[in-house]
Design a protein around this motif. Structure first.
Motif, mmCIF file in Angstrom:
data_model
loop_
_atom_site.group_PDB
_atom_site.id
_atom_site.type_symbol
_atom_site.label_atom_id
_atom_site.label_comp_id
_atom_site.label_asym_id
_atom_site.label_seq_id
_atom_site.Cartn_x
_atom_site.Cartn_y
_atom_site.Cartn_z
ATOM 1 N N ALA A 15 11.656 26.391 -15.513
ATOM 2 C CA ALA A 15 12.503 25.737 -16.519
ATOM 3 C C ALA A 15 12.787 24.298 -16.117
ATOM 4 O O ALA A 15 12.778 23.930 -14.940
ATOM 5 C CB ALA A 15 13.816 26.499 -16.672
ATOM 6 N N ARG A 16 13.073 23.475 -17.122
ATOM 7 C CA ARG A 16 13.467 22.087 -16.904
ATOM 8 C C ARG A 16 14.987 22.019 -16.848
ATOM 9 O O ARG A 16 15.680 22.657 -17.649
ATOM 10 C CB ARG A 16 12.932 21.216 -18.037
ATOM 11 N N VAL A 17 15.525 21.222 -15.914
ATOM 12 C CA VAL A 17 16.964 21.125 -15.687
ATOM 13 C C VAL A 17 17.484 19.835 -16.309
ATOM 14 O O VAL A 17 16.935 18.758 -16.077
ATOM 15 C CB VAL A 17 17.282 21.139 -14.179
ATOM 16 N N HIS A 18 18.578 19.948 -17.064
ATOM 17 C CA HIS A 18 19.192 18.800 -17.730
ATOM 18 C C HIS A 18 20.578 18.580 -17.134
ATOM 19 O O HIS A 18 21.469 19.426 -17.282
ATOM 20 C CB HIS A 18 19.295 19.037 -19.233
ATOM 21 N N VAL A 19 20.763 17.456 -16.462
ATOM 22 C CA VAL A 19 22.030 17.155 -15.801
ATOM 23 C C VAL A 19 22.435 15.732 -16.176
ATOM 24 O O VAL A 19 21.582 14.847 -16.306
ATOM 25 C CB VAL A 19 21.906 17.336 -14.271
ATOM 26 N N ASN A 20 23.735 15.527 -16.379
ATOM 27 C CA ASN A 20 24.205 14.192 -16.728
ATOM 28 C C ASN A 20 23.889 13.210 -15.605
ATOM 29 O O ASN A 20 24.022 13.525 -14.419
ATOM 30 C CB ASN A 20 25.706 14.220 -17.001
ATOM 31 N N ARG A 21 23.490 12.029 -15.981
ATOM 32 C CA ARG A 21 23.077 11.017 -15.010
ATOM 33 C C ARG A 21 24.185 10.737 -13.977
ATOM 34 O O ARG A 21 23.920 10.637 -12.781
ATOM 35 C CB ARG A 21 22.714 9.733 -15.761
ATOM 36 N N ARG A 22 25.421 10.616 -14.444
ATOM 37 C CA ARG A 22 26.525 10.320 -13.514
ATOM 38 C C ARG A 22 26.781 11.485 -12.561
ATOM 39 O O ARG A 22 27.140 11.284 -11.401
ATOM 40 C CB ARG A 22 27.802 9.991 -14.289
#
Length: 200
Positions: A80-87
């Motif tokens: 799976a691809r992980v999506h995390v806020n840049r900050r």
């Protein structure tokens, strides 16, 4: 879909800290993202298999251990691809430079079949906390609980940011938005935002 909603949504309580993990995805394609996989990845994989779901993505609400301790294992098992806020990635050093990590900003979107998930930057609990808006539902992580909100006294917490998040960003959403929190800390698992305006 014969007028039925394309949204597939599952709320599951896992682990010793009463975490909620969510499957969010498309009822037609059976593609789902897992929000904050933690504590019991085999159980999450078994639930997905039992329902014929394909885990394609991971959505990270924030970087605290009790919300992310299953991310690596789940990625290893599903790609799976992980999506995390840049900050958040910068603050916690989360999975920096890995090919499967997508750094997201406020307003970015993810499409899962017929369903779009919108990323909302909701800081306060941590600098890069984010919530996920999808078809009238809002998965809030530890930003907002039912009749409460996340602590602001941990490293990176900020009560002024939390106030702005709750009153300006989440507060701008419609009353019928369903709040889906990151922990089971209340007598009921969900509520509408209108209900929370009255009681929270």
């Amino acid at each position: 879909m014969n007028g039925e909603s394309p949204l597939l949504l599952r709320q599951m309580e896992v682990g010793p800290m009463q975490n909620y993990v969510y499957f969010v995805g498309c009822a037609r394609t059976r593609d789902v993202a897992v929000v904050d996989p933690a504590w019991d990845v085999p159980a999450l994989l078994a639930r997905a298999a039992a329902e014929g779901l394909r885990i394609t993505d991971v959505l990270v609400s924030h970087g605290h251990f009790d919300h992310v301790n299953g991310v690596d294992e789940l990625v290893e098992k599903t790609d799976a691809r992980v999506h995390v806020n840049r900050r958040e990635a910068e603050f916690f050093g989360l999975w920096a430079g890995r090919d499967h990590v997508r750094l997201v900003d406020h307003g970015d979107e993810l499409r899962l079949g017929d369903v779009e998930v919108r990323f909302l930057h909701t800081p306060g609990h941590t600098p890069g906390s984010q919530s996920f808006a999808v078809r009238g539902q809002l998965v809030t992580g530890d930003t907002m609980f039912i009749d409460g909100c996340g602590r602001c006294d941990f490293d990176g917490g900020d009560p002024n940011e939390m106030y702005r998040t709750l009153h300006d960003r989440i507060g701008a959403l419609p009353d019928d938005t369903v709040v889906l929190p990151g922990h089971n800390y209340a007598p009921r698992p969900t509520d509408t935002l209108g209900g929370q305006r009255r009681t929270n």
